[in-house]
Enzyme design. Structure first.
Site, PDB file in Angstrom:
ATOM      1  N   GLY A  37      83.405 -26.885  69.399  1.00  0.00           N
ATOM      2  CA  GLY A  37      82.762 -25.763  68.730  1.00  0.00           C
ATOM      3  C   GLY A  37      82.252 -26.156  67.364  1.00  0.00           C
ATOM      4  N   GLU A  53      76.739 -26.664  70.723  1.00  0.00           N
ATOM      5  CA  GLU A  53      77.930 -27.289  70.151  1.00  0.00           C
ATOM      6  C   GLU A  53      78.749 -28.019  71.213  1.00  0.00           C
ATOM      7  OE1 GLU A  53      79.123 -27.944  67.220  1.00  0.00           O
ATOM      8  OE2 GLU A  53      77.669 -26.865  66.009  1.00  0.00           O
ATOM      9  N   GLU A  57      79.273 -32.110  71.289  1.00  0.00           N
ATOM     10  CA  GLU A  57      80.615 -32.655  71.089  1.00  0.00           C
ATOM     11  C   GLU A  57      81.239 -33.243  72.343  1.00  0.00           C
ATOM     12  OE1 GLU A  57      83.016 -29.728  69.095  1.00  0.00           O
ATOM     13  OE2 GLU A  57      81.819 -29.911  67.264  1.00  0.00           O
ATOM     14  N   GLU A 100      88.290 -38.700  71.840  1.00  0.00           N
ATOM     15  CA  GLU A 100      89.049 -38.667  73.087  1.00  0.00           C
ATOM     16  C   GLU A 100      88.995 -37.247  73.640  1.00  0.00           C
ATOM     17  OE1 GLU A 100      93.703 -39.536  74.413  1.00  0.00           O
ATOM     18  OE2 GLU A 100      93.078 -39.846  72.348  1.00  0.00           O
TER      19      GLU A 100
END
Length: 144
Positions: A37, A53, A57, A100
């Site tokens: 986010g 977002e 990401e 990760e």
């Protein structure tokens, strides 16, 4: 018309899989586990910002399923809208914002994430009316 104060608006995504697990990413700058986010851009709609977002990401394309909660940081004034989302496509890709990824159970979310981030995910997973919660940046201070 006088300039009105602005509250920053952000979105967070509780991305779920078919097994009831939720996606978490590890932030490279501090090692914290969080949901994907970030901040909306001026002129961007909430759904568009949420999809952008998550894509930036994680590499995943998602669709919002339902509003999970509204959070207000009473220290900064930031409003965060958390949504449960489902995956439409894409591939998880490590990047500058995520070192990760891990698919977590709700219990793992409680154990591994800071309270504010865990609460956002758990609220989005609950099948109840979206609560409005106040916090100070670290701890929940009220539920409306």
């Amino acid at each position: 018309m006088a300039d009105l104060p602005r509250h920053p608006v952000a979105v967070a995504a509780a991305v779920t899989d078919d097994n009831g697990l939720v996606l978490a990413l590890r932030r490279p700058e501090d090692g914290r586990w969080e949901p994907p986010g970030g901040m909306l851009e001026i002129g961007e709609t909430v759904p568009d910002g949420l999809r952008r977002e998550v894509r930036e990401e994680t590499g995943l394309e998602v669709a919002p399923v339902r509003l999970g909660a509204v959070y207000q940081n009473t220290t900064t004034g930031t409003i965060v809208l958390t949504f449960r989302c489902r995956v439409l496509g894409g591939r998880l890709t490590v990047n500058d914002e995520a070192s990760e990824f891990r698919w977590m159970t709700p219990d793992e979310v409680r154990e591994r994430m800071p309270e504010i981030f865990a609460g956002r995910i758990l609220d989005a997973l609950a099948d109840v009316e979206a609560p409005v919660r106040l916090h100070d940046g670290r701890r929940l201070t009220a539920r409306l």
